[in-house]
Write an enzyme that holds these catalytic residues in place. Structure first.
Site, short mmCIF file in Angstrom:
data_model
loop_
_atom_site.label_atom_id
_atom_site.label_comp_id
_atom_site.label_asym_id
_atom_site.label_seq_id
_atom_site.Cartn_x
_atom_site.Cartn_y
_atom_site.Cartn_z
N ARG A 256 0.87 -1.19 0.00
CA ARG A 256 0.00 0.00 0.00
C ARG A 256 0.91 1.23 0.00
NH1 ARG A 256 -2.14 0.71 5.46
NH2 ARG A 256 -0.75 2.48 5.47
N HIS A 260 -3.38 4.51 4.97
CA HIS A 260 -4.54 3.61 5.01
C HIS A 260 -5.78 4.33 4.48
CE1 HIS A 260 -7.47 0.68 6.22
NE2 HIS A 260 -8.08 1.59 6.96
N TYR A 269 4.45 4.84 11.22
CA TYR A 269 4.71 3.42 11.51
C TYR A 269 5.46 2.67 10.40
CZ TYR A 269 0.20 3.02 9.04
OH TYR A 269 -0.82 3.13 8.12
C1 LIG Z 1 -15.06 -5.83 11.18
C2 LIG Z 1 -14.21 -4.61 11.12
N1 LIG Z 1 -13.24 -4.42 12.03
C3 LIG Z 1 -12.45 -3.31 11.97
C4 LIG Z 1 -12.66 -2.36 11.01
C5 LIG Z 1 -11.76 -1.13 10.92
N2 LIG Z 1 -10.85 -1.31 9.78
C6 LIG Z 1 -11.10 -0.75 8.60
S1 LIG Z 1 -9.96 -1.17 7.44
C7 LIG Z 1 -9.09 -2.09 8.54
C8 LIG Z 1 -7.84 -2.80 8.12
C9 LIG Z 1 -8.02 -3.63 6.91
O1 LIG Z 1 -6.78 -4.12 6.47
P1 LIG Z 1 -6.68 -5.09 5.25
O2 LIG Z 1 -7.73 -6.15 5.35
O3 LIG Z 1 -5.28 -5.55 5.16
O4 LIG Z 1 -7.08 -4.17 4.00
P2 LIG Z 1 -6.31 -2.87 3.48
O5 LIG Z 1 -6.95 -1.72 4.23
O6 LIG Z 1 -4.88 -3.02 3.80
O7 LIG Z 1 -6.57 -2.77 2.03
C10 LIG Z 1 -9.71 -2.07 9.80
C11 LIG Z 1 -9.19 -2.79 10.97
C12 LIG Z 1 -13.71 -2.58 10.08
N3 LIG Z 1 -13.97 -1.73 9.08
N4 LIG Z 1 -14.46 -3.70 10.16
#
Ligand SMILES: Cc1ncc(C[n+]2csc(CCOP(=O)(O)OP(=O)(O)O)c2C)c(N)n1
Ligand SMILES: [Mg+2]
Length: 359
Positions: A256, A260, A269
């Site tokens: 990425r 985020h 980080y």
């Molecule tokens: C069930 C749930 N828990 C926590 C969140 C908060 N949250 C949003 S994105 C994220 C991280 C997602 O990481 P990843 O699956 O690696 O996808 P990326 O954002 O890196 O594309 C979190 C913890 C959420 N949206 N839904």
């Protein structure tokens, strides 16, 4: 090809090396026009993403998840899909939407806070974006099961991040898909982070692809910055799904490049050197080098492609911003075909609240 790249043997599928050189025996043999269309889709995606970030900083778009670095995963996967296949997206899938032909104005409209942007135009098989991490996975498996019952020769694709693989939904979905051999293609965009949590804190497994082995179907790790590798693996998995061969898990190994979301600051980080290392692996640069070697790219072509992408983006912004602002009804209107009574009550409550001027 997928079987050859067994993740348990530590193999990662790469069709183009970092200098854009074809690896022997792996040419997918795409016609020149198709190769250029893929490149143009990647450029459009990058331009649309950069514009969304600017709009957010100007207060013209809400919180937004940047896509830079994911263009090869998204455009490679969507380019391999057929019109009849279904797609269950997550929140970082801009290049999928653009490549599948979803109007960019609608996509911007959604991130501008209007849920009407979740509606999918007729003829496009795209489910609404899942914001709860991983919740789209069992939904996609349900759609796969439905396609199987109805004997439809289609595949159901779902995308998710590395973080989603720690959710129960991931396990439940893949387990069910393995047992019932549903026509699913699971694509994990392993971009090394789930917000600030690094991949090493997500799982002790050496790869995400190898998790498929435990569910009884193939998994393959591909270089997610190599659009032809993603295209080749996706094409094979999609054909297998449509032909009754069951599911596949593809782990697209990428990074990425941005924060985020616009409310994050990844510099807190991630070491700068790590980000710079990945800049050198830029998926657009690699594909451009390949096209150059084939005589399909030069400066004049690049200028045309950039100009066309800028025009495409500006048109979508103008269209999205010309639409009327969202109403309270829009918050409720697009999830159910018929609104359930508890939501009817909530909407009435919201309207009464707003009418009293209490906000
Ligand atoms: C069930 C749930 N828990 C926590 C969140 C908060 N949250 C949003 S994105 C994220 C991280 C997602 O990481 P990843 O699956 O690696 O996808 P990326 O954002 O890196 O594309 C979190 C913890 C959420 N949206 N839904
Ligand atoms: Mg991630």
């Amino acid at each position: 090809m997928i079987e050859l790249f067994d993740p348990l043997k530590g193999a990662r599928l790469q069709v183009l090396d970092e200098a854009g050189e074809l690896r022997p025996g792996l040419d997918p043999g795409l016609p020149d026009a198709e190769l250029r269309a893929i490149y143009e889709g990647m450029v459009r995606t990058r331009a649309a993403d950069a514009k969304a970030l600017k709009l957010q900083r100007q207060g013209r778009l809400g919180t937004y998840p940047p896509n830079r670095g994911h263009e090869a995963c998204q455009v490679g996967l969507a380019s391999a899909m057929g019109r009849a296949d279904w797609f269950f997206p997550y929140f970082r899938d801009l290049g999928m939407y653009i490549t599948l032909g979803y109007p960019l104005a609608d996509y911007y409209h959604l991130w501008m806070g209007n849920e009407a942007g979740l509606q999918t135009p007729a003829g496009l098989n795209i489910f609404p974006i899942a914001i709860p991490v991983g919740s789209q996975i069992p939904q996609a498996v349900g759609a796969g099961m439905a396609a199987k019952y109805r004997k439809l020769p289609i595949a159901v694709v779902t995308t998710f991040g590395d973080g989603a693989t720690s959710e129960g939904d991931f396990h439940e979905g893949l387990n069910f898909a393995g047992v019932f051999r549903t026509p699913n293609v699971f694509v994990c965009l392993n971009n090394q982070f789930a917000i600030s949590v690094p991949r090493a804190r997500q799982t002790a497994a050496a790869t995400i692809a190898q998790k498929a082995v435990a569910y009884g179907f193939p998994g393959v790790q591909v270089d997610g910055n190599d659009v032809l590798a993603v295209f080749a693996a996706a094409g094979e998995a999609l054909a297998k799904a449509r032909n009754g061969g069951g599911p596949t898990l593809i782990e697209a190994f990428t990074y990425r490049m941005g924060d985020h979301t616009t409310s994050d600051d990844a510099a807190r980080y991630r070491p700068k050197a790590e980000v710079q290392e990945w800049e050198r692996k830029d998926p657009l640069l690699r594909f451009r080098l390949y096209l150059g070697r084939k005589g399909l790219w030069d400066e004049a072509y690049e200028k045309n492609v950039q100009d066309a992408a800028a025009e495409f983006v500006e048109k979508a912004v103008a269209e999205a911003e010309a639409r009327p602002p969202a109403t309270p009804d829009d918050l409720f209107a697009y999830t159910y075909a018929t609104m359930p009574p508890d939501l009817e009550a909530q909407l009435a409550d919201l309207k009464a609240f707003l009418a009293e001027g209490r906000r």
